[in-house]
Design an enzyme around this catalytic site. Structure first.
Site, mmCIF file in Angstrom:
data_model
loop_
_atom_site.group_PDB
_atom_site.id
_atom_site.type_symbol
_atom_site.label_atom_id
_atom_site.label_comp_id
_atom_site.label_asym_id
_atom_site.label_seq_id
_atom_site.Cartn_x
_atom_site.Cartn_y
_atom_site.Cartn_z
ATOM 1 N N GLU A 81 43.908 36.516 42.620
ATOM 2 C CA GLU A 81 43.395 37.010 43.900
ATOM 3 C C GLU A 81 44.334 36.704 45.068
ATOM 4 O O GLU A 81 44.004 36.959 46.216
ATOM 5 C CB GLU A 81 42.003 36.398 44.178
ATOM 6 N N ARG A 133 43.322 32.128 46.214
ATOM 7 C CA ARG A 133 43.757 33.252 47.060
ATOM 8 C C ARG A 133 45.082 33.027 47.784
ATOM 9 O O ARG A 133 45.461 33.821 48.625
ATOM 10 C CB ARG A 133 42.641 33.638 48.038
ATOM 11 N N GLU A 195 26.105 28.576 45.494
ATOM 12 C CA GLU A 195 25.200 29.031 44.435
ATOM 13 C C GLU A 195 24.610 27.836 43.678
ATOM 14 O O GLU A 195 23.537 27.910 43.099
ATOM 15 C CB GLU A 195 25.951 29.923 43.439
ATOM 16 N N ASP A 317 22.207 36.392 49.452
ATOM 17 C CA ASP A 317 23.611 36.015 49.261
ATOM 18 C C ASP A 317 24.521 36.831 50.174
ATOM 19 O O ASP A 317 25.660 37.123 49.828
ATOM 20 C CB ASP A 317 24.016 36.181 47.780
ATOM 21 N N ASN A 404 33.198 42.421 49.551
ATOM 22 C CA ASN A 404 33.300 41.006 49.184
ATOM 23 C C ASN A 404 34.558 40.403 49.808
ATOM 24 O O ASN A 404 34.908 40.737 50.936
ATOM 25 C CB ASN A 404 33.211 40.864 47.661
ATOM 26 N N CYS A 623 24.426 31.795 29.536
ATOM 27 C CA CYS A 623 25.777 32.202 29.123
ATOM 28 C C CYS A 623 26.306 33.403 29.891
ATOM 29 O O CYS A 623 27.519 33.575 30.040
ATOM 30 C CB CYS A 623 25.798 32.541 27.632
ATOM 31 N N CYS A 626 29.181 33.845 32.767
ATOM 32 C CA CYS A 626 30.610 33.878 32.458
ATOM 33 C C CYS A 626 30.950 34.884 31.350
ATOM 34 O O CYS A 626 31.974 35.546 31.403
ATOM 35 C CB CYS A 626 31.097 32.496 32.037
ATOM 36 N N MET A 665 34.946 25.524 28.439
ATOM 37 C CA MET A 665 33.609 25.720 27.879
ATOM 38 C C MET A 665 32.980 24.340 27.684
ATOM 39 O O MET A 665 33.176 23.684 26.656
ATOM 40 C CB MET A 665 33.709 26.497 26.553
HETATM 41 CA CA CA Z 1 27.498 33.413 47.283
#
Ligand code: CA
Length: 722
Positions: A81, A133, A195, A317, A404, A623, A626, A665
């Site tokens: 990004e 970023r 979150e 959100d 976004n 799960c 992701c 994981m």
């Molecule tokens: Ca958020």
């Protein structure tokens, strides 16, 4: 003696001439970025963050001659990004897991590489991929924020660590994905984690030493403890209950900032609440300052100056962490110094950047949560769909917003702001018995597991694909911020696409989720050039010039929130790489196969229908964030239908034993027991068998069936958008 001193003078003069013309990066250099057209000195190119390159070597007439100059494979398939910086001929870029690379920007020669060795288990705390970023530059240093919350100074010539400071409480699930900003000898950095449940803040660190200079909290803490400032005392009057301070409250500053040197104001974009749902978070009401706000601070002290809240008491959100651009606009015959933002909530805001006064706000996509912004009060007027306190409401935009983090760009000649926009809706609801979960678990205050919601019957891939594409659209919108209306738009085949670059020669560059880099006419949106990039792009391109030659660079690496869990059924994910183009460039990069292929038959499905169904629900709850809802939609994290024999054998050791935590994981033993894990495994094996059968089905009747499914999907999708 005379001869020696003369010799020394000549030697030092020679040494001086051999040095690059510019010295270290400082405020004067970044403020004067437009007189250094060939460089890209800070995240948004300049402090106004307008992402308009003054370069004019590549034009609408010759852009079709663009070709690859060089490329660099990052040996990861995760999201990229970053906006690379280009300073004195060196390109500084970052990749997943906060690694930093320095290349000779003209030749592509790797000069140095720095890996902060982020523990992979920390990745569970990153809601939206282990992305980064980009870096900031100041003095002789390059600065990077890491996923595990550190801010690190590296020497620009060697990558040697100058200092490394922890900016977070390591017991809380904070992450850093945003680029630092370098302002007046300080490095400014925020973080993410709303979150999960954290308290948002932004901090300033001394560029030389890494010592913390100030910290500004965006939401109040425990009311029983002293407030950090009068500003926090004021903010606390807009919150109710005790859920917010016990579990963080949110308001993370995870991406956008801008700086006005003349006004001496630093602007920060503040994120959503923890949890999302206002009826859970602040049950007695209140606006919940400074969630979803643009806040102006004194960069010397971190003191509050003004704020504008885009979504009071946000419940969707709807962050205001989206890109902010400072510009000068002629509004009703008057020149106004403005700040422009298209936050997630779907309105394009023009604010007076000295005072925070709302000048105008209009929706830039179709939205249903609010009808308009009342200019008298500065507040959005919510529709009845906004109230999901009693029942689920499907509203637009979705939680990823109408826009976004992908940066916009402001082209001054056309007066247009280019927005990488999205149109999508989703169900929002209120958790009946909300209990905060600690650690790497989402705390949204919503009922159900998200997109699936537990009540969508299984439908064939071709139909699901058609429905998703109908319901979710990505767009490039050319927006006139004075008239507050769209001038042109381009529709993409994927909802999640790249950030934007514009050039003074009249071009707009954007990468797409369907694996292209495209050049458009800034005036009309006409496609003037495009190339296959082999992986979806989410990062914004940048432009620079070396020895009179203009380049376009982009980090091509599908990922981010939609890369992890979003709707991309058909295409797999190629190698994430840095791509650099110039006129007449003749290099080429590999393009990998775009289709998932199952090479081996999966194990026989032995689970009962009840176990498979139970496993699916557990999969969705634990799960899917992701590995993708309905499995493998994003392609960034392994699609579990394609597990090999070893992975099947080790399934419980992986899920509960945590043997792959070194890969990211982590163990889920705290939320799933042995039976849960078995049922999840049953579900995955069942889904793998379904996939295997689809892959081996062939013939005209199969194609016809898929065509029929797609037609049905389109019709269903069309009805759902009404
Ligand atoms: Ca958020």
């Amino acid at each position: 003696m005379i001869k020696l001193s003369a010799l020394l003078a000549i030697l030092s003069l020679n040494a001086l001439l051999a040095m690059p013309l510019q010295g270290a990066v400082d405020g004067a250099r970044i403020t004067g970025a437009n007189s250094e057209a060939g460089a890209w000195l800070s995240h948004g190119r300049n402090y106004s963050e307008d992402r308009e390159s003054p370069l004019t070597g590549i034009t609408p007439d010759n852009v079709k001659e663009l070709g690859l100059a060089w490329y660099f494979d990052t040996h990861t398939t995760r999201g990229l990004e970053a906006s690379p910086l280009i300073i004195d001929g060196v390109m500084y870029s970052t990749t997943s897991w906060s690694e930093v690379f320095a290349h000779n920007a003209a030749s592509g020669e790797l000069l140095w590489h720095y890996d902060p060795a982020v523990p992979r288990a920390w990745g569970i705390n990153a809601c939206c991929d282990v992305v980064n970023r980009g870096v900031a530059a100041w003095g002789d240093n390059i600065y990077v924020g890491t996923i595990d919350g550190r801010l690190i100074a590296l020497h620009k010539d060697s990558g040697a660590v100058q200092w490394d400071v922890l900016t977070i409480d390591p017991d809380k699930p904070y992450t850093i994905t945003g680029a630092p900003r370098a302002i007046k000898g300080k490095i400014i950095i925020g973080n993410g984690g709303a979150e999960y449940g954290v308290r948002g803040y932004v901090g300033a660190y001394d560029a030389q030493t890494g010592a913390r200079v100030w910290r500004f909290y965006t939401v109040p803490g425990n009311p029983a403890e002293p407030y950090e400032s009068d500003t926090m005392r004021m903010a606390a009057t807009t919150w109710t209950g005790d859920q917010f301070w016990k579990n963080g409250g949110g308001g993370t500053v995870w991406d956008s900032m801008a700086f006005d040197p003349a006004l001496n104001l630093l602007y920060i974009g503040v994120g959503n609440g923890s949890p999302w749902n206002r009826w859970v978070r602040s049950p007695g009401g209140g606006d919940n300052l400074f969630l979803s706000s643009v806040v102006a601070l004194n960069p010397d002290t971190g003191a509050y100056v003004w704020h504008y809240q885009t979504t009071p008491a946000d419940s969707w959100d709807f962050t205001a962490t989206q890109h902010m651009i400072l510009g000068e606009l002629q509004i009703e015959g008057e020149q106004r110094s403005v700040i422009m933002q298209a936050p997630k909530n779907g309105f394009f805001y023009v604010l007076d950047r000295a005072t925070g006064e709302l000048i105008s706000a209009e929706p830039y996509t179709a939205i249903s949560w609010a009808s308009h912004v009342d200019l008298a009060t500065g507040r959005p007027v919510e529709t009845e769909l906004a109230d999901h306190s009693q029942q689920q409401q499907i509203t637009s935009p979705w939680a990823l917003g109408s826009h976004n983090w992908q940066p916009m760009a402001f082209n001054k000649a056309t007066g247009l702001v280019f927005i990488p926009a999205m149109e999508a809706s989703m169900p929002f609801s209120t958790a009946k018995d909300y209990v905060h979960k600690k650690g790497g678990h989402f705390n949204l205050g919503q009922q159900g597991a998200g997109l699936k919601g537990g009540d969508i019957p299984p439908i064939p891939d071709a139909m699901l694909d058609a429905v998703i594409k109908k319901l979710m659209r990505g767009k490039l919108i050319a927006w006139d911020p004075v008239a507050q209306r769209q001038r042109w738009q381009v529709e993409h085949t994927t909802v999640w696409n790249g950030g934007v670059l514009t050039t003074q020669s009249g071009l707009v560059f954007q990468g797409t989720g369907d694996q292209r880099l495209v050049a458009y006419s800034a005036a009309t949106g006409e496609v003037l050039w495009q190339t296959d990039t082999g992986t979806g792009i989410v990062a914004p391109p940048v432009s620079f010039e070396i020895d009179g030659e203009q380049y376009i660079a982009v980090m091509a690496g599908w990922g981010g929130a939609v890369g992890l869990s979003g709707p991309n059924i058909i295409q797999s994910n190629g190698t994430s790489r840095l791509l650099v183009y110039k006129l007449g460039g003749s290099a080429s990069h590999p393009i990998e196969s775009k289709r998932f292929v199952m090479k081996q038959a999966p194990p026989t499905s032995l689970g009962s229908a009840k176990a498979i169904d139970r496993g699916e629900n557990l999969y969705m709850g634990n799960c899917a964030r992701c590995h993708g809802p309905n499995i493998g939609l994003g392609g960034v994290i392994p699609d579990l239908r394609y597990m090999n024999a070893d992975t099947h054998r080790l399934f419980d050791d992986i899920v509960r034993g945590g043997i792959y935590s070194g890969l990211g994981m982590v163990s889920f033993a705290d939320v799933v027991d042995e039976r849960d894990t078995q049922d999840i495994h049953h579900y995955l094996i069942d889904a793998a068998n379904e996939r295997w059968q689809q892959q081996h089905a062939s013939g005209w009747w199969h194609d016809l069936l898929n065509w029929i499914y797609a037609v049905i999907g389109n019709v269903v999708g069309w009805f759902m958008t009404l």
